[in-house]
Structures are given as C-alpha cells and as structure tokens.
Design an enzyme around this catalytic site. Structure first.
Site, PDB file in Angstrom:
ATOM      1  CD  GLU A 297     -89.274  10.241  -1.901  1.00  0.00           C
ATOM      2  OE1 GLU A 297     -89.357   9.227  -2.626  1.00  0.00           O
ATOM      3  OE2 GLU A 297     -89.768  10.300  -0.749  1.00  0.00           O
TER       4      GLU A 297
ATOM      5  CG  HIS B 267     -95.493   6.598  -9.879  1.00  0.00           C
ATOM      6  ND1 HIS B 267     -96.356   6.282  -8.847  1.00  0.00           N
ATOM      7  CD2 HIS B 267     -94.427   5.774  -9.740  1.00  0.00           C
ATOM      8  CE1 HIS B 267     -95.827   5.309  -8.120  1.00  0.00           C
ATOM      9  NE2 HIS B 267     -94.657   4.989  -8.634  1.00  0.00           N
TER      10      HIS B 267
END
Length: 334
Positions: free
Chosen positions: A60, A129
């Site tokens: 990321e 998540h």
C-alpha cells in the site's frame, strides 16, 4: 439516466474522467486484469490499455507513493487500496507526504491524487478489512475526506474528487456497494464538497451520519415514524470539509441530536460533530447529544459483527432517550 448500484456509479465516474482527460490513470492491486476486488474497475484495462490502468504489487505504501510521483510529473492518478484498514501500511505516505506536499513545496505541487478505499462491516470480511479509520485521517492537513452513501452522490463526488487540484481520500461504503439502485445521469456531473444532504426531513430530532451509517439512520427513521416521531437524517457526504451550517440549522430547529458512526466510539469523528454542536447549539439543545457507534474493541469475528455494528434498533433507542421516552442507565455508546 440509468439505475446504478454504488459500485457501478463509481466505475461510471472513473470511465467518464478517463475519457475526458488523458492524464487520468488508475493503479492499485488487481485493478487491471481482475477489474478490482469488487469489480469497480472492470473493463477499464480493455478500453484504455496497460499504460493507463495497471496492477501494482501488494504494497500500500508503494501504491500511494507511486501516485505521488505520478502526480508530480503531471498525471492525475486514481489509486485504489483494497480496504481502508490496509491504509495503515501507507499512513506515512497519505499524511506527511500526500497531504502536506503542497505546503512543503510552497505551493509548487498541489498533487491531484484520489485514493479510493472501501470501508465498513456487515459483509463477513476477515480482520483489518472492515475497520473504519476515517478519524485518523481527519487530522491530516489538506487531505479532503469524502464518504458517499448512495449511487448518485458516489458518481458526482468521485468526479469532483478527480478534478480537485488537492488530494482526496475517497472512502466507499462496502456493504452498500450492491445494495439497491438509484437513478444516475449518464453524463458527467459533480457534487460539491462540504455540502451535506438532508436525506429525510423531520422535526423532532436530528440524526447525523455518513457513509453506510446513513442507511442505518434511514431505517431507524422509518421505525420512529411508526411511533409518531419525526426524525431528520443528515448525510454529511464529506467530513473534510465539514458542512457545519446544515447540522447547526437542523439541530437548532429540532433541539435534539443523535450522531451515528460505524467506527469505535472513543475519539471517532462523531465526537468532533458532537463538540461542534455543543459549542454552537448549546442554548437550543433540549437534551444531551447522543452518540451511537461501534464498541471500543477490535473488530469482531464475522459471527459477532451484527452485535458490534450500530443497528437501527440502537439508533432508535438513542432517539427515545433524547426525547425522554427511555432513561439510560449507562453512559456513552448505546
């Protein structure tokens, strides 16, 4: 006009902007051949090719860092992070780098970057998540934060984000991706940042929410209407910039406020909303401001998430307390 889901509206917005401006590119994990983990970029690589839609490694920080470099070179990146919870790996890139680059470069590089990420529970995802981390980024100077709740706003706000000269964190409501459709114009249009939407008019209490919590408040308002209680629902749309004027006007009129967020209670963005209302509407309040949120624990396993997430029943109970219909025996999150 077409009846679209939120994920379809997001794809339509990206397609519209890529056709309009050849500088717009899409990058992220699985955004190319797979079309995104939720298929929000499905078909774009076939239309625009690998130079404008490309897959990245599972990293990321490198996704956001690459977007920064691409923007400095004059491109307009739309970077996808598969889940907002994963942005912890890119926190330094999002905050000290992306958010402050215009300031650090003395205005030379505003960084026209949009970072997209879904957020929220209710879909039985594994840990990390579903985390609602929006409050972490509110304290990042110059990073605008957009949190739509419906297909029309999703397309208009995303087009506005891509065209904005400054960086935008565009947080999408995962559990509403395919829940219901709404009429969305085929052509390009924008929805103004910092202008909340009155999702439902009411006179007895104001409910304030953003992202998927708006839908929870709308269901709560339906339940309250059966009891003769008129609840106004305000969808903030963006939390940076924040439309304080609409919130204040509504609460001064109803005299009561319930703030609903999916994030954990302590230090969530709802606390900022409540503090603003207390400061600006104190003399108009007929009851303490109530907050309904997730609990101050890690996000639970899938079998327990319905008990953890703010529900319409919990929102209804909070509204009743502000109206004096029920007395709370505890303080804090209900």
């Amino acid at each position: 006009m077409a009846a679209l889901t939120i994920v379809e509206a997001i794809r339509s917005a990206i397609l519209t902007e890529m056709e309009r401006d050849e500088r717009v590119i899409v990058l992220g994990l699985d955004v190319g051949r797979l079309g995104g983990v939720f298929r929000s970029t499905d078909g774009l690589i076939d239309k625009f090719g690998r130079k404008r839609v490309f897959d990245t490694p599972l990293a990321e920080a490198s996704i956001v860092g690459s977007a920064i470099g691409l923007a400095v070179s004059g491109l307009v990146p739309i970077a996808e992070i598969q889940f907002l919870g994963f942005t912890a790996q890119a926190f330094h890139q999002l905050g000290p780098q992306l958010g402050r680059f215009r300031y650090r470069s003395r205005g030379r590089y505003p960084l026209q970057v949009t970072v997209r990420a879904p957020m929220g529970g209710g879909t039985r995802t594994p840990e990390f998540h579903a985390d609602a981390l929006e409050a972490l980024y509110v304290q990042t100077p110059a990073l605008k934060i957009v949190m739509p709740s419906n297909p029309y706003d999703a397309k208009g706000l995303l087009i506005e984000a891509v065209r904005d000269p400054d960086p935008v964190l565009f947080i999408e409501p995962e559990r509403l991706y395919r829940k219901g459709r709404a009429e969305v114009p085929d052509d390009a249009y924008t929805v103004q940042f910092g202008k909340a939407r009155i999702a439902r008019a009411g006179t007895d209490v104001t409910m304030i929410a953003w992202s998927a919590a708006v839908e929870t408040c709308e269901r709560a308002a339906d339940q309250l209407a059966e009891e003769g209680i008129s609840a106004e629902v305000i969808d903030l749309r963006t939390i940076v910039p924040l439309d304080t004027e609409t919130m204040i006007e509504s609460v001064m009129r109803t005299g009561r406020a319930v703030v609903v967020q999916e994030a954990v209670l302590t230090a969530g963005f709802g606390a900022e909303v409540a503090a603003t209302l207390q400061q600006e509407c104190f003399s108009s309040l007929d009851a303490p401001i109530a907050r309904v949120a997730g609990y101050d624990t890690p996000y639970p396993p899938a079998s327990m998430e319905e008990a953890w997430l703010p529900s319409s029943d919990r929102v209804v109970a909070a509204v009743r307390r502000t109206l004096g219909i029920e007395r709370s025996t505890t303080s804090g999150n209900q």
